[in-house]
Scaffold this motif. Structure first.
Motif, mmCIF file in Angstrom:
data_model
loop_
_atom_site.group_PDB
_atom_site.id
_atom_site.type_symbol
_atom_site.label_atom_id
_atom_site.label_comp_id
_atom_site.label_asym_id
_atom_site.label_seq_id
_atom_site.Cartn_x
_atom_site.Cartn_y
_atom_site.Cartn_z
ATOM 1 N N SER A 198 -5.475 -2.669 -4.694
ATOM 2 C CA SER A 198 -6.300 -2.673 -5.771
ATOM 3 C C SER A 198 -6.791 -1.272 -6.323
ATOM 4 C CB SER A 198 -7.452 -3.735 -5.684
ATOM 5 O OG SER A 198 -8.223 -3.861 -6.950
ATOM 6 N N GLU A 199 -7.410 -0.518 -5.724
ATOM 7 C CA GLU A 199 -7.591 0.692 -5.887
ATOM 8 C C GLU A 199 -6.773 1.684 -6.540
ATOM 9 O OE1 GLU A 199 -9.865 2.348 -2.703
ATOM 10 O OE2 GLU A 199 -11.553 0.635 -2.762
ATOM 11 N N ALA A 249 -8.416 -5.556 3.941
ATOM 12 C CA ALA A 249 -8.410 -3.845 3.751
ATOM 13 C C ALA A 249 -7.192 -3.293 2.995
ATOM 14 C CB ALA A 249 -8.292 -2.963 5.267
ATOM 15 N N ASP A 250 -5.860 -3.846 3.101
ATOM 16 C CA ASP A 250 -4.894 -3.459 2.440
ATOM 17 C C ASP A 250 -4.939 -4.114 1.149
ATOM 18 O OD1 ASP A 250 -3.789 -1.880 4.376
ATOM 19 O OD2 ASP A 250 -2.282 -3.442 5.052
ATOM 20 N N GLN A 251 -5.583 -5.354 0.977
ATOM 21 C CA GLN A 251 -5.660 -5.694 -0.554
ATOM 22 C C GLN A 251 -6.504 -4.734 -1.240
ATOM 23 O OE1 GLN A 251 -7.126 -9.796 0.292
ATOM 24 N NE2 GLN A 251 -5.325 -10.568 -0.932
ATOM 25 N N VAL A 310 0.776 -1.194 -0.095
ATOM 26 C CA VAL A 310 -0.002 0.082 0.038
ATOM 27 C C VAL A 310 0.779 1.272 0.055
ATOM 28 C CG1 VAL A 310 -1.662 1.287 1.329
ATOM 29 C CG2 VAL A 310 -2.069 -1.043 1.006
ATOM 30 N N SER A 311 1.637 1.289 1.033
ATOM 31 C CA SER A 311 2.771 2.470 0.871
ATOM 32 C C SER A 311 3.524 2.574 -0.478
ATOM 33 C CB SER A 311 3.772 2.149 2.189
ATOM 34 O OG SER A 311 2.986 2.185 3.300
ATOM 35 N N LEU A 312 3.939 1.631 -0.909
ATOM 36 C CA LEU A 312 4.748 1.645 -2.332
ATOM 37 C C LEU A 312 3.691 1.952 -3.506
ATOM 38 C CD1 LEU A 312 6.928 -1.563 -2.163
ATOM 39 C CD2 LEU A 312 7.554 1.001 -1.972
ATOM 40 N N ALA A 313 2.535 1.738 -3.525
ATOM 41 C CA ALA A 313 1.568 1.821 -4.373
ATOM 42 C C ALA A 313 1.173 3.452 -4.319
ATOM 43 C CB ALA A 313 0.348 1.105 -4.191
ATOM 44 N N ARG A 314 0.933 3.795 -2.992
ATOM 45 C CA ARG A 314 0.796 5.280 -2.758
ATOM 46 C C ARG A 314 1.911 6.322 -3.206
ATOM 47 N NH1 ARG A 314 -2.038 4.140 2.803
ATOM 48 N NH2 ARG A 314 -4.161 3.832 2.002
ATOM 49 N N ALA A 315 3.155 5.808 -3.110
ATOM 50 C CA ALA A 315 4.397 6.505 -3.600
ATOM 51 C C ALA A 315 4.483 6.207 -5.191
ATOM 52 C CB ALA A 315 5.579 6.000 -2.839
ATOM 53 N N LYS A 316 3.713 5.405 -5.725
ATOM 54 C CA LYS A 316 3.838 5.079 -7.147
ATOM 55 C C LYS A 316 5.287 4.267 -7.551
ATOM 56 C CE LYS A 316 0.622 8.903 -8.418
ATOM 57 N NZ LYS A 316 -0.510 8.124 -8.301
ATOM 58 N N GLU A 317 5.695 3.642 -6.596
ATOM 59 C CA GLU A 317 6.768 2.870 -6.764
ATOM 60 C C GLU A 317 6.452 1.212 -7.195
ATOM 61 O OE1 GLU A 317 9.770 2.858 -3.724
ATOM 62 O OE2 GLU A 317 9.092 4.834 -2.784
#
Length: 110
Positions: free
Chosen positions: A79-80, A73-75, A22-29
């Protein structure tokens, strides 16, 4: 204090990996997500082996449920975050395909 079961340990690993995803996806990594997804698959494989062999106590069941809620919740969050990125990638690939077809149609391909 009861020893942590292997099943609960697997759920904890999954929860930790998904939280990081989740953290990486939010940071677009995006480039780091496949490795974590592979780790999750490995943990799920291990879980499928140890889960039928292990009986959990009441506290362990409660902990496993808590971890599962966190995992779900993290999945959902991952996904979003990933869906729009995938849609963008698919659109870019479709554009490249159209360009390639036009190049071939007009004899511009190499």
């Amino acid at each position: 204090m009861a020893a942590t079961s292997e099943v609960v340990h697997c759920y904890a690993q999954l929860a930790s990996n998904l939280s990081l995803m989740v953290s990486l996806a939010r940071a677009k990594e995006w480039d780091r997500l496949p490795e974590l997804e592979a780790q999750c698959a490995s943990v799920l494989e291990r879980l499928s082996v140890v889960s039928p062999q292990e009986t959990l106590g009441v506290a362990q069941i409660a902990e496993a449920r808590r971890l599962l809620e966190r995992i779900r919740a993290d999945q959902q969050a991952v996904s979003e975050l990933v869906k729009p990125q995938l849609a963008h990638l698919v659109a870019a690939m479709a554009d490249l395909q159209k360009r390639s077809e036009l190049d071939r149609a007009y004899g511009l391909s190499r």
